[in-house]
Design a protein around this motif. Structure first.
Motif, PDB file in Angstrom:
ATOM      1  N   THR A  29       0.857  -7.179  -3.835  1.00 45.37           N
ATOM      2  CA  THR A  29      -0.013  -6.816  -4.732  1.00 45.37           C
ATOM      3  C   THR A  29      -1.515  -6.521  -4.198  1.00 45.37           C
ATOM      4  O   THR A  29      -2.161  -5.514  -4.745  1.00 45.37           O
ATOM      5  CB  THR A  29      -0.313  -8.128  -5.861  1.00 45.37           C
ATOM      6  N   MET A  30      -1.769  -7.290  -3.339  1.00 49.54           N
ATOM      7  CA  MET A  30      -3.288  -7.031  -2.515  1.00 49.54           C
ATOM      8  C   MET A  30      -3.121  -5.420  -2.018  1.00 49.54           C
ATOM      9  O   MET A  30      -4.172  -4.595  -1.825  1.00 49.54           O
ATOM     10  CB  MET A  30      -3.400  -8.015  -1.400  1.00 49.54           C
ATOM     11  N   GLY A  31      -1.825  -5.183  -1.355  1.00 53.62           N
ATOM     12  CA  GLY A  31      -1.873  -4.021  -0.656  1.00 53.62           C
ATOM     13  C   GLY A  31      -1.902  -2.907  -1.821  1.00 53.62           C
ATOM     14  O   GLY A  31      -2.466  -1.682  -1.514  1.00 53.62           O
ATOM     15  N   ALA A  32      -1.263  -3.170  -2.855  1.00 56.62           N
ATOM     16  CA  ALA A  32      -1.206  -2.083  -3.966  1.00 56.62           C
ATOM     17  C   ALA A  32      -2.605  -1.854  -4.282  1.00 56.62           C
ATOM     18  O   ALA A  32      -3.100  -0.558  -4.748  1.00 56.62           O
ATOM     19  CB  ALA A  32      -0.253  -2.558  -5.115  1.00 56.62           C
TER      20      ALA A  32
ATOM     21  N   THR B  79       2.477   5.251 -14.976  1.00 55.85           N
ATOM     22  CA  THR B  79       1.198   4.753 -15.513  1.00 55.85           C
ATOM     23  C   THR B  79       0.967   3.101 -15.362  1.00 55.85           C
ATOM     24  O   THR B  79      -0.258   3.013 -15.929  1.00 55.85           O
ATOM     25  CB  THR B  79       1.319   5.205 -16.834  1.00 55.85           C
ATOM     26  N   ALA B  80       2.037   2.527 -15.061  1.00 59.34           N
ATOM     27  CA  ALA B  80       1.624   1.050 -14.794  1.00 59.34           C
ATOM     28  C   ALA B  80       2.668   0.455 -13.642  1.00 59.34           C
ATOM     29  O   ALA B  80       3.432   1.234 -13.352  1.00 59.34           O
ATOM     30  CB  ALA B  80       2.183   0.149 -16.009  1.00 59.34           C
ATOM     31  N   LEU B  81       2.175  -0.634 -13.263  1.00 58.66           N
ATOM     32  CA  LEU B  81       2.719  -1.095 -11.966  1.00 58.66           C
ATOM     33  C   LEU B  81       2.913  -2.504 -11.889  1.00 58.66           C
ATOM     34  O   LEU B  81       2.120  -3.234 -12.322  1.00 58.66           O
ATOM     35  CB  LEU B  81       2.041  -0.653 -10.716  1.00 58.66           C
ATOM     36  N   PHE B  82       4.092  -3.073 -11.884  1.00 60.88           N
ATOM     37  CA  PHE B  82       4.376  -4.673 -11.542  1.00 60.88           C
ATOM     38  C   PHE B  82       4.690  -4.801  -9.850  1.00 60.88           C
ATOM     39  O   PHE B  82       5.704  -4.130  -9.680  1.00 60.88           O
ATOM     40  CB  PHE B  82       5.597  -5.103 -12.537  1.00 60.88           C
ATOM     41  N   VAL B  83       3.953  -5.651  -9.572  1.00 64.23           N
ATOM     42  CA  VAL B  83       4.301  -6.035  -8.098  1.00 64.23           C
ATOM     43  C   VAL B  83       4.760  -7.485  -7.937  1.00 64.23           C
ATOM     44  O   VAL B  83       3.933  -8.069  -8.169  1.00 64.23           O
ATOM     45  CB  VAL B  83       2.962  -5.743  -7.186  1.00 64.23           C
ATOM     46  N   ALA B  84       5.990  -7.755  -7.612  1.00 62.59           N
ATOM     47  CA  ALA B  84       6.639  -9.073  -7.718  1.00 62.59           C
ATOM     48  C   ALA B  84       6.413  -9.794  -6.491  1.00 62.59           C
ATOM     49  O   ALA B  84       7.214 -10.704  -6.092  1.00 62.59           O
ATOM     50  CB  ALA B  84       8.088  -9.031  -7.936  1.00 62.59           C
ATOM     51  N   ASN B  85       5.372  -9.590  -5.363  1.00 66.16           N
ATOM     52  CA  ASN B  85       5.122 -10.500  -4.459  1.00 66.16           C
ATOM     53  C   ASN B  85       3.653 -10.145  -4.456  1.00 66.16           C
ATOM     54  O   ASN B  85       2.877  -9.195  -4.496  1.00 66.16           O
ATOM     55  CB  ASN B  85       5.762  -9.478  -3.348  1.00 66.16           C
TER      56      ASN B  85
ATOM     57  N   TYR C  89       0.757  -1.062  -0.052  1.00 70.18           N
ATOM     58  CA  TYR C  89      -0.024  -0.015   0.118  1.00 70.18           C
ATOM     59  C   TYR C  89       0.580   1.097   0.063  1.00 70.18           C
ATOM     60  O   TYR C  89       0.641   2.006  -0.806  1.00 70.18           O
ATOM     61  CB  TYR C  89      -0.875  -0.041   1.313  1.00 70.18           C
ATOM     62  N   ARG C  90       1.641   1.601   0.874  1.00 69.40           N
ATOM     63  CA  ARG C  90       2.829   2.407   1.091  1.00 69.40           C
ATOM     64  C   ARG C  90       3.454   2.834  -0.002  1.00 69.40           C
ATOM     65  O   ARG C  90       3.756   3.898  -0.443  1.00 69.40           O
ATOM     66  CB  ARG C  90       3.381   2.245   2.400  1.00 69.40           C
ATOM     67  N   LEU C  91       4.090   1.916  -0.539  1.00 66.55           N
ATOM     68  CA  LEU C  91       5.058   1.900  -1.806  1.00 66.55           C
ATOM     69  C   LEU C  91       4.335   2.253  -2.950  1.00 66.55           C
ATOM     70  O   LEU C  91       4.893   3.146  -3.907  1.00 66.55           O
ATOM     71  CB  LEU C  91       5.861   0.787  -1.905  1.00 66.55           C
ATOM     72  N   THR C  92       3.243   1.725  -3.253  1.00 65.30           N
ATOM     73  CA  THR C  92       2.190   2.071  -4.264  1.00 65.30           C
ATOM     74  C   THR C  92       1.947   3.724  -4.173  1.00 65.30           C
ATOM     75  O   THR C  92       2.067   4.479  -5.392  1.00 65.30           O
ATOM     76  CB  THR C  92       0.948   1.360  -4.442  1.00 65.30           C
ATOM     77  N   GLN C  93       1.564   4.033  -2.824  1.00 70.47           N
ATOM     78  CA  GLN C  93       1.184   5.403  -2.872  1.00 70.47           C
ATOM     79  C   GLN C  93       2.742   6.345  -3.124  1.00 70.47           C
ATOM     80  O   GLN C  93       2.191   7.430  -3.819  1.00 70.47           O
ATOM     81  CB  GLN C  93       0.784   5.830  -1.264  1.00 70.47           C
ATOM     82  N   LYS C  94       3.439   5.868  -2.821  1.00 73.43           N
ATOM     83  CA  LYS C  94       4.833   6.734  -2.901  1.00 73.43           C
ATOM     84  C   LYS C  94       5.117   6.937  -4.428  1.00 73.43           C
ATOM     85  O   LYS C  94       5.317   8.190  -4.979  1.00 73.43           O
ATOM     86  CB  LYS C  94       5.965   5.954  -2.315  1.00 73.43           C
TER      87      LYS C  94
END
Length: 334
Positions: free
Chosen positions: A254-257, A244-250, A231-236
């Motif tokens: 991913t749920m937090g994002a 414009t895009a995000l890849f979450v390797a965990n 959640y926090r790193l997505t906000q940052k």
């Protein structure tokens, strides 16, 4: 109740009963079924400890996994455990499961526990620390197969997934959709899983002529690879770097994002495209459904069990590293 009574009732020798129990020699199926039926009638239970001391085999395999509280990695490792057990059960082995909680001291304590269980082999997803201690801490000569993560300073067979390839394909897909400012969120670096996925991210950018911007790479620290850190790193990334895009390797990150995006009414994929790692059922029921890199967890367990059994039979063979392919599942989020 003794093995002699079973042999007498089944009209076979005690050696035949022993071969049926231990699988040490061929016994005709009709004879085997008769012995097993008599054992059931007499409620005879073989003394596994005594048998292991005689045969130097306990028919017990240990499994160590690193699951933290509220970590969705439990689904991944339980699927691996099911794959392992499916192979071991057919071969007459039992599985003992322990959780290190990704803590090195607890991991070493678990190894000592397994030593006391007279295990025939150990399958483990190692913690962050180096594993030179295994050679001195292990008692007995049982083999070790490492899964999911590749350890440092330790010898053994490894069964891993192609995490770098999975990350590469995910990021290349996003680039193909026109994205260049692609954020990357990962758990702690220093684990082969995180390091390889980062390498795949960078290689996809380089191969497609997209500059690598270090500020778009966000890694959690070793104690906070969690829903909250996702959640926090997505906000940052969104607030400070206009991705414009995000890849979450965990998976749990991913749920937090996704929670941050939903809470802030950020439209997926119109405002932000997102791809996560590990394909669990919940990813299919989000709106939109999430694109994910799927790992073959059950198959990873099967492969680890088969390699361990081969190692038990042939302890002097060269160590091997097996890589199982990931699969990019495209849904509505990308």
């Amino acid at each position: 109740m003794s093995i002699k009574e079973v042999a007498k009732r089944a009209n076979v020798s005690t050696a035949t009963v022993s071969h049926v129990i231990n699988g040490t020699r061929y016994v005709a199926n009709e004879t085997k079924m008769r012995v097993l039926e008599v054992m059931k009638e007499l409620k005879y239970q073989p003394n596994s400890v005594a048998r292991s001391l005689r045969s130097k085999q306990s028919k017990i395999i240990g499994l160590m996994v690193p699951i933290l509280p509220n970590d969705t990695a439990s689904f991944f490792f339980m699927s691996i455990a099911q794959g392992i057990e499916s192979v071991l059960t057919e071969k007459g082995y039992s599985l003992i499961l322990s959780n290190t909680k990704d803590d090195s001291a607890m991991e070493q304590a678990q190894v000592k526990m397994f030593n006391s269980q007279l295990i025939d082999g150990l399958i483990m997803a190692p913690t962050y620390e180096e594993h030179a201690y295994l050679d001195t801490l292990r008692t007995g000569d049982y083999p070790v197969v490492f899964i999911d993560r590749k350890p440092t300073e330790a010898q053994g067979d490894c069964v891993l997934t192609e995490g770098a390839r999975g990350a590469y394909e995910a990021v290349a897909h996003l680039i193909g959709k026109g994205h260049e400012r692609i954020g990357f969120i990962t758990g702690s670096l220093g684990l082969t899983t995180s390091d390889e996925r980062l390498a795949g991210y960078k290689q996809a950018l380089a191969d497609n002529g997209v500059p690598i911007e270090e500020q778009l790479i966000q890694a959690a620290d070793s104690t906070n690879s969690s829903f909250d850190s996702g959640y926090r790193l997505t906000q940052k990334l969104i607030t400070n770097h206009h991705i414009t895009a995000l890849f979450v390797a965990n998976n749990v990150m991913t749920m937090g994002a996704l929670h941050y995006l939903q809470e802030n009414n950020i439209a997926v994929p119109d405002d932000i495209a997102i791809i996560g790692f590990d394909d669990y059922e919940w990813a299919r029921v989000t709106r939109p459904a999430l694109s994910m890199v799927k790992q073959p967890s059950f198959e990873l367990g099967e492969a680890a069990a088969n390699i361990l059994l081969e190692r038990i039979e042939n302890p002097d063979a060269e160590y091997k590293e097996v890589r199982l392919p990931t699969e990019l599942i495209i849904r509505g989020s990308s």
